[in-house]
Motif scaffolding. Structure first.
Motif, PDB file in Angstrom:
ATOM      1  N   GLN A 113       0.856  -1.184   0.000  1.00  0.00           N
ATOM      2  CA  GLN A 113       0.000   0.000   0.000  1.00  0.00           C
ATOM      3  C   GLN A 113       0.891   1.233   0.000  1.00  0.00           C
ATOM      4  OE1 GLN A 113      -3.338   0.659  -0.068  1.00  0.00           O
ATOM      5  NE2 GLN A 113      -2.947   2.853   0.104  1.00  0.00           N
ATOM      6  N   ALA A 114       0.775   2.052  -1.046  1.00  0.00           N
ATOM      7  CA  ALA A 114       1.576   3.268  -1.154  1.00  0.00           C
ATOM      8  C   ALA A 114       0.704   4.479  -0.818  1.00  0.00           C
ATOM      9  CB  ALA A 114       2.144   3.406  -2.567  1.00  0.00           C
ATOM     10  N   ASP A 115       1.229   5.377   0.020  1.00  0.00           N
ATOM     11  CA  ASP A 115       0.509   6.579   0.432  1.00  0.00           C
ATOM     12  C   ASP A 115       1.420   7.789   0.279  1.00  0.00           C
ATOM     13  OD1 ASP A 115      -2.089   5.509   1.565  1.00  0.00           O
ATOM     14  OD2 ASP A 115      -0.648   4.373   2.754  1.00  0.00           O
ATOM     15  N   ALA A 116       0.806   8.925  -0.064  1.00  0.00           N
ATOM     16  CA  ALA A 116       1.559  10.171  -0.256  1.00  0.00           C
ATOM     17  C   ALA A 116       1.058  11.216   0.743  1.00  0.00           C
ATOM     18  CB  ALA A 116       1.399  10.672  -1.685  1.00  0.00           C
ATOM     19  N   PHE A 117       2.012  11.975   1.301  1.00  0.00           N
ATOM     20  CA  PHE A 117       1.707  12.983   2.321  1.00  0.00           C
ATOM     21  C   PHE A 117       2.404  14.296   1.952  1.00  0.00           C
ATOM     22  CE2 PHE A 117       1.418   8.874   4.284  1.00  0.00           C
ATOM     23  CZ  PHE A 117       0.414   8.951   5.216  1.00  0.00           C
ATOM     24  N   TYR A 118       1.726  15.382   2.307  1.00  0.00           N
ATOM     25  CA  TYR A 118       2.358  16.699   2.193  1.00  0.00           C
ATOM     26  C   TYR A 118       2.165  17.421   3.517  1.00  0.00           C
ATOM     27  CZ  TYR A 118       3.604  21.396   0.708  1.00  0.00           C
ATOM     28  OH  TYR A 118       4.219  22.628   0.613  1.00  0.00           O
ATOM     29  N   GLU A 119       3.275  17.864   4.118  1.00  0.00           N
ATOM     30  CA  GLU A 119       3.256  18.511   5.430  1.00  0.00           C
ATOM     31  C   GLU A 119       2.514  17.664   6.472  1.00  0.00           C
ATOM     32  OE1 GLU A 119       4.912  21.228   6.329  1.00  0.00           O
ATOM     33  OE2 GLU A 119       5.757  21.274   4.311  1.00  0.00           O
ATOM     34  N   GLY A 120       2.746  16.354   6.400  1.00  0.00           N
ATOM     35  CA  GLY A 120       2.151  15.427   7.349  1.00  0.00           C
ATOM     36  C   GLY A 120       0.700  15.092   7.078  1.00  0.00           C
ATOM     37  N   GLU A 121       0.110  15.655   6.034  1.00  0.00           N
ATOM     38  CA  GLU A 121      -1.285  15.403   5.688  1.00  0.00           C
ATOM     39  C   GLU A 121      -1.368  14.430   4.517  1.00  0.00           C
ATOM     40  OE1 GLU A 121      -4.163  16.510   7.087  1.00  0.00           O
ATOM     41  OE2 GLU A 121      -2.997  17.451   8.700  1.00  0.00           O
ATOM     42  N   TRP A 122      -2.149  13.357   4.710  1.00  0.00           N
ATOM     43  CA  TRP A 122      -2.344  12.379   3.645  1.00  0.00           C
ATOM     44  C   TRP A 122      -3.176  12.993   2.533  1.00  0.00           C
ATOM     45  CZ3 TRP A 122      -6.629  10.389   1.271  1.00  0.00           C
ATOM     46  CH2 TRP A 122      -6.460   9.226   0.511  1.00  0.00           C
ATOM     47  N   PHE A 123      -2.791  12.757   1.281  1.00  0.00           N
ATOM     48  CA  PHE A 123      -3.619  13.249   0.187  1.00  0.00           C
ATOM     49  C   PHE A 123      -3.868  12.210  -0.904  1.00  0.00           C
ATOM     50  CE2 PHE A 123       0.696  14.394  -1.211  1.00  0.00           C
ATOM     51  CZ  PHE A 123       0.707  14.002  -2.543  1.00  0.00           C
ATOM     52  N   ALA A 124      -3.136  11.073  -0.905  1.00  0.00           N
ATOM     53  CA  ALA A 124      -3.361  10.072  -1.953  1.00  0.00           C
ATOM     54  C   ALA A 124      -2.857   8.712  -1.515  1.00  0.00           C
ATOM     55  CB  ALA A 124      -2.674  10.493  -3.257  1.00  0.00           C
ATOM     56  N   GLY A 125      -3.451   7.661  -2.092  1.00  0.00           N
ATOM     57  CA  GLY A 125      -3.021   6.298  -1.822  1.00  0.00           C
ATOM     58  C   GLY A 125      -3.312   5.395  -2.999  1.00  0.00           C
ATOM     59  N   THR A 126      -2.554   4.326  -3.131  1.00  0.00           N
ATOM     60  CA  THR A 126      -2.755   3.381  -4.222  1.00  0.00           C
ATOM     61  C   THR A 126      -2.195   2.017  -3.833  1.00  0.00           C
ATOM     62  OG1 THR A 126      -2.419   2.993  -6.594  1.00  0.00           O
ATOM     63  CG2 THR A 126      -0.574   3.928  -5.381  1.00  0.00           C
ATOM     64  N   GLU A 127      -2.791   0.968  -4.383  1.00  0.00           N
ATOM     65  CA  GLU A 127      -2.307  -0.402  -4.161  1.00  0.00           C
ATOM     66  C   GLU A 127      -1.389  -0.796  -5.320  1.00  0.00           C
ATOM     67  OE1 GLU A 127      -2.815  -2.930  -1.964  1.00  0.00           O
ATOM     68  OE2 GLU A 127      -4.262  -2.044  -0.566  1.00  0.00           O
ATOM     69  N   ILE A 128      -0.322  -1.514  -4.986  1.00  0.00           N
ATOM     70  CA  ILE A 128       0.625  -1.990  -5.991  1.00  0.00           C
ATOM     71  C   ILE A 128       0.535  -3.511  -6.066  1.00  0.00           C
ATOM     72  CG2 ILE A 128       3.070  -2.100  -6.622  1.00  0.00           C
ATOM     73  CD1 ILE A 128       3.424   0.534  -5.106  1.00  0.00           C
ATOM     74  N   ASP A 129       0.656  -4.058  -7.261  1.00  0.00           N
ATOM     75  CA  ASP A 129       0.547  -5.503  -7.464  1.00  0.00           C
ATOM     76  C   ASP A 129       1.573  -6.253  -6.616  1.00  0.00           C
ATOM     77  OD1 ASP A 129      -1.478  -5.095  -9.266  1.00  0.00           O
ATOM     78  OD2 ASP A 129      -0.176  -5.222 -11.035  1.00  0.00           O
ATOM     79  N   THR A 130       1.147  -7.368  -6.057  1.00  0.00           N
ATOM     80  CA  THR A 130       2.018  -8.189  -5.225  1.00  0.00           C
ATOM     81  C   THR A 130       2.950  -9.029  -6.110  1.00  0.00           C
ATOM     82  OG1 THR A 130       0.383  -9.968  -5.134  1.00  0.00           O
ATOM     83  CG2 THR A 130       0.285  -8.283  -3.426  1.00  0.00           C
ATOM     84  N   PHE A 131       4.025  -9.534  -5.513  1.00  0.00           N
ATOM     85  CA  PHE A 131       4.978 -10.337  -6.273  1.00  0.00           C
ATOM     86  C   PHE A 131       5.875 -11.107  -5.318  1.00  0.00           C
ATOM     87  CE2 PHE A 131       6.807  -6.161  -5.573  1.00  0.00           C
ATOM     88  CZ  PHE A 131       8.108  -6.415  -5.182  1.00  0.00           C
TER      89      PHE A 131
END
Length: 223
Positions: A113-131
């Motif tokens: 699970q990948a998540d992106a933050f700016y100034e400690g605030e979450w703004f986006a997330g996405t799942e990446i294929d397993t392997f």
């Protein structure tokens, strides 16, 4: 005279056996609570020592090493606040290398699970294929964040946002929450939950033109 000697003299007949006691403290008595606790403690200590020796032997044989994660490239096409400053539009793409440095251990990535933050605030997330990742192997993953999201920024955060926009480069935190298992020979470990934190400085390139080379950033891998 003869009768008196029988009464006062010593008795020389057969010896009288001693009375048998039915409360002996030897054979036949069960082990008490203290004896049982002592045996249990010795058993536990022995098990702990054996497990410790087994772990040490496995470590010496397989020599586990850490997983290394790098952001090798990042592209930020859009990163704008709306007029009321409570929403952000973004388009961020990353190229990340995941390196299994172990010589005898494979890794199952059961969830990324990948998540992106700016100034400690979450703004986006996405799942990446397993392997599954073999020994001494590098795998590339490509998380992409695109859309619009609510975000809460204070006055100082907005001031910093404006300054970074003017500079053309934003500081963004990308985190990976993992569910992994190690494969040692034919044995698979229980699932572990490490996380990866990447603090990246990403140039804003709205016209898709390159703004200098991106400096590869090593991430922190934490169990």
């Amino acid at each position: 005279m003869g009768e008196q000697s029988q009464l006062n003299g010593a008795y020389y007949g057969p010896s009288v056996p001693p009375q048998r006691s039915y409360h002996s403290h030897g054979r036949g008595r069960g082990c008490g609570p203290c004896c049982f606790l002592g045996f249990l403690c010795k058993l536990i200590v022995s098990i702990v020592v054996l497990v410790g020796i087994a772990v040490l032997v496995l470590w010496l044989v397989y020599r586990p090493t850490e997983i290394k994660v790098h952001v090798v490239n990042a592209t930020l096409r859009e990163f704008n606040l709306t007029d009321n400053n409570n929403q952000i539009r973004y388009n961020l793409a990353l190229d990340m290398s995941v390196r299994n440095t172990n010589r005898k251990i494979g890794v199952y990535y059961d969830r990324i699970q990948a998540d992106a933050f700016y100034e400690g605030e979450w703004f986006a997330g996405t799942e990446i294929d397993t392997f599954f990742q073999g020994r001494k192997n590098t795998t590339m993953i490509h998380p992409v964040f695109q859309g619009t999201s609510s975000i809460r920024l204070s006055g100082s955060d907005i001031t910093r946002f404006d300054r970074e926009r003017s500079d053309g480069t934003f500081n963004i935190d990308v985190r990976l929450n993992l569910r992994i298992r190690f494969k040692v020979g034919d044995v698979k470990t229980r699932r572990l939950k490490p996380n990866v934190k990447c603090d990246v400085r990403v140039p804003l390139t709205p016209n898709r033109a390159s703004v200098g080379a991106f400096d590869t950033k090593r991430c922190k891998f934490n169990f």
